[in-house]
Design an enzyme around this catalytic site. Sequence first.
Site, PDB file in Angstrom:
ATOM      1  N   LYS A  24      -1.563  -4.712   2.732  1.00 15.79           N
ATOM      2  CA  LYS A  24      -0.878  -3.538   2.158  1.00 15.79           C
ATOM      3  C   LYS A  24      -0.264  -3.878   0.798  1.00 15.79           C
ATOM      4  CE  LYS A  24       3.506  -1.084   2.750  1.00 15.79           C
ATOM      5  NZ  LYS A  24       4.491  -1.946   2.066  1.00 15.79           N
ATOM      6  N   ARG A  96       7.686   2.929  -2.552  1.00 14.92           N
ATOM      7  CA  ARG A  96       8.313   1.911  -3.379  1.00 14.92           C
ATOM      8  C   ARG A  96       7.379   1.450  -4.519  1.00 14.92           C
ATOM      9  NH1 ARG A  96      13.067   0.591  -4.759  1.00 14.92           N
ATOM     10  NH2 ARG A  96      13.202  -1.536  -5.532  1.00 14.92           N
ATOM     11  N   CYS A 120      11.223   2.526   1.864  1.00 17.20           N
ATOM     12  CA  CYS A 120      12.022   2.417   3.081  1.00 17.20           C
ATOM     13  C   CYS A 120      13.501   2.236   2.771  1.00 17.20           C
ATOM     14  CB  CYS A 120      11.549   1.210   3.894  1.00 17.20           C
ATOM     15  SG  CYS A 120      10.003   1.510   4.738  1.00 17.20           S
ATOM     16  N   ASP A 307       9.980  -8.958   6.090  1.00 16.37           N
ATOM     17  CA  ASP A 307       9.186  -7.891   6.728  1.00 16.37           C
ATOM     18  C   ASP A 307       8.856  -8.214   8.185  1.00 16.37           C
ATOM     19  OD1 ASP A 307       9.262  -6.459   4.432  1.00 16.37           O
ATOM     20  OD2 ASP A 307       7.157  -6.709   3.899  1.00 16.37           O
ATOM     21  N   ARG A 399       2.482   4.434   7.257  1.00 19.57           N
ATOM     22  CA  ARG A 399       2.532   4.116   5.826  1.00 19.57           C
ATOM     23  C   ARG A 399       1.964   2.728   5.555  1.00 19.57           C
ATOM     24  NH1 ARG A 399       7.915   3.707   3.580  1.00 19.57           N
ATOM     25  NH2 ARG A 399       6.568   2.482   2.257  1.00 19.57           N
TER      26      ARG A 399
HETATM   27  C1  UD1 Z   1       8.539  -6.249  -1.732  1.00 21.26           C
HETATM   28  C2  UD1 Z   1       7.652  -5.740  -0.629  1.00 21.26           C
HETATM   29  C3  UD1 Z   1       8.431  -5.578   0.658  1.00 21.26           C
HETATM   30  C4  UD1 Z   1       9.175  -6.877   1.006  1.00 21.26           C
HETATM   31  C5  UD1 Z   1       9.957  -7.418  -0.188  1.00 21.26           C
HETATM   32  C6  UD1 Z   1      10.519  -8.809   0.066  1.00 21.26           C
HETATM   33  C7  UD1 Z   1       5.967  -4.431  -1.773  1.00 21.26           C
HETATM   34  C8  UD1 Z   1       5.462  -3.081  -2.133  1.00 21.26           C
HETATM   35  N1  UD1 Z   1       7.110  -4.471  -1.037  1.00 21.26           N
HETATM   36  O1  UD1 Z   1       9.563  -5.260  -1.925  1.00 21.26           O
HETATM   37  O2  UD1 Z   1       7.537  -5.239   1.702  1.00 21.26           O
HETATM   38  O3  UD1 Z   1      10.103  -6.617   2.053  1.00 21.26           O
HETATM   39  O4  UD1 Z   1       9.094  -7.501  -1.341  1.00 21.26           O
HETATM   40  O5  UD1 Z   1       9.512  -9.682   0.428  1.00 21.26           O
HETATM   41  O6  UD1 Z   1       5.361  -5.431  -2.105  1.00 21.26           O
HETATM   42  N2  UD1 Z   1      16.276  -6.931  -6.354  1.00 21.26           N
HETATM   43  C9  UD1 Z   1      17.238  -6.641  -7.309  1.00 21.26           C
HETATM   44  N3  UD1 Z   1      16.807  -6.180  -8.518  1.00 21.26           N
HETATM   45  C10 UD1 Z   1      15.503  -5.956  -8.811  1.00 21.26           C
HETATM   46  C11 UD1 Z   1      14.537  -6.244  -7.829  1.00 21.26           C
HETATM   47  C12 UD1 Z   1      14.957  -6.732  -6.609  1.00 21.26           C
HETATM   48  O7  UD1 Z   1      18.428  -6.810  -7.078  1.00 21.26           O
HETATM   49  O8  UD1 Z   1      15.191  -5.528  -9.926  1.00 21.26           O
HETATM   50  C13 UD1 Z   1      16.706  -7.459  -5.039  1.00 21.26           C
HETATM   51  C14 UD1 Z   1      16.409  -6.489  -3.894  1.00 21.26           C
HETATM   52  O9  UD1 Z   1      17.457  -5.546  -3.744  1.00 21.26           O
HETATM   53  C15 UD1 Z   1      16.280  -7.421  -2.718  1.00 21.26           C
HETATM   54  C16 UD1 Z   1      15.647  -8.677  -3.346  1.00 21.26           C
HETATM   55  O10 UD1 Z   1      15.915  -8.599  -4.740  1.00 21.26           O
HETATM   56  O11 UD1 Z   1      17.544  -7.757  -2.234  1.00 21.26           O
HETATM   57  C17 UD1 Z   1      14.156  -8.802  -3.124  1.00 21.26           C
HETATM   58  O12 UD1 Z   1      13.512  -7.606  -3.524  1.00 21.26           O
HETATM   59  P1  UD1 Z   1      11.976  -7.588  -3.959  1.00 21.26           P
HETATM   60  O13 UD1 Z   1      11.351  -8.902  -3.663  1.00 21.26           O
HETATM   61  O14 UD1 Z   1      11.884  -7.063  -5.347  1.00 21.26           O
HETATM   62  O15 UD1 Z   1      11.397  -6.498  -2.953  1.00 21.26           O
HETATM   63  P2  UD1 Z   1      10.448  -5.278  -3.246  1.00 21.26           P
HETATM   64  O16 UD1 Z   1       9.551  -5.558  -4.408  1.00 21.26           O
HETATM   65  O17 UD1 Z   1      11.257  -4.033  -3.236  1.00 21.26           O
END
Ligand code: UD1
Length: 421
Positions: A24, A96, A120, A307, A399
Amino acid sequence: MDKYKLVIRGEKPLAGDTYVSGGKNTSLAVIPAAVLCEEPCTIENLPDIEDVHVLHRILRALGAKVDFDTKLKRMVIDPRTVHTTTVPFHFAQQMRASYYFMGALLGRYGKADVGYPGGCDIGSRPIDQHIKGFEALGASINEYSGMLGLEGSPHGAIINFDMVTVGATINVMLAAVRAKGNTVLTNAAREPHIVDAANFLNSMGAKIKGAGTDTIRIRGVDKLHGGTYTVIPDQIETGTLMIAAAATRGDVAIHGTIPTHMEALTAKLLEMGVSVTSQDDVINVRIKRGHRPIRLSTQEYPGFPTDLQQPMSALLTRAGGHSEVNENIFDNRFKHLDEMRRMGAKVIISGRTAYIEGVPQLRGAPVTATDLRGGAALVIAGLMASGVTEVYNPEFIARGYERLEDKLSALGADIHRERVD
Ligand code: UD1
């Protein structure tokens, strides 16, 4: 589609062979990345999941010609007809990974207007690191009525992320592949789907080195050509099936996996007394005796994936003794455990830690999914419980899992969809 619920009669051990679908999170990065190419791209092994359909609709709204054959799991994307760089709010809000259109459109056209992403509800999910990266590449940022406007032809830069983030690592990589000059991303995330997204881009002519380590070096190229790319198997679906097998005291062979992506989960299942073996692309999971309790902390790859925390913590509600789960990535990822209390689970949640006292039996009950992986966790709870469990809002599960209930029932689970009027 009509509203439906999943109805599960638990306590049936899963047994037999199953297969894992395409990744995914890889697919969600690779599909938007196709707009960076000058020629059509064929992407194979895509999962037939709702998030992929949303991206399909967004691509068409941008003007790309897209043919998604769900039987062949193949999408052909011709980006040459793209006529707008705007992804409206109502599209972006549906998921997302719509944020990847920011990096891809900026990298290709020097302009992108993309609605703020949905996804989510597992805690606050800011995108400040994405914005920091785009600004370092020379983009000016304009926020207006739920939209993020980005403008400026990207140039190379050195960017150090303030935290390890999967989304920002991929997004800034997308914006940088066609930038003028060299980009270095430090403190980059190392997840398998980052490597896969980089492999896709490299196969189309990009020059990316170091994906899978914490330093990614990108030499900007003038253009990317088209081609055919096959996405890797889904790490989280593999893990969910492994946990489901362990939870039902089953004996399951999961085919089409990459066992090295599963090492953190495998180590924890072994600690619980589950037998996990692998050969080539097949992982076998079986268990004879009860599960032992463990301590678990989620971390960035190669640590234990957040996850899989939800399916795993559902399993721990039946382990014999006291388990402790620390969720280090997101700040609100235990809602499934609140629901499971109604099934007899004994859990105390304090901040980002769940203290779980294993119980000998869970009882079936109506429960409501509030997010994708939490929904899968409730299905696992239903598979373990006595009596009937009804999982409401299973659209969350669809999803990200390709007909999870069909795969489970082929392994002997008693689970089916039922219409909700
Ligand atoms: C992606 C995955 C999701 C997984 C997550 C962590 C996709 C579409 N989704 O989500 O399934 O659970 O990685 O492995 O690939 N953060 C900030 N600022 C930012 C970006 C992130 O503070 O600009 C924080 C987030 O709030 C979180 C942490 O960093 O606490 C990790 O987030 P991130 O790895 O970016 O997750 P996603 O990309 O949203």
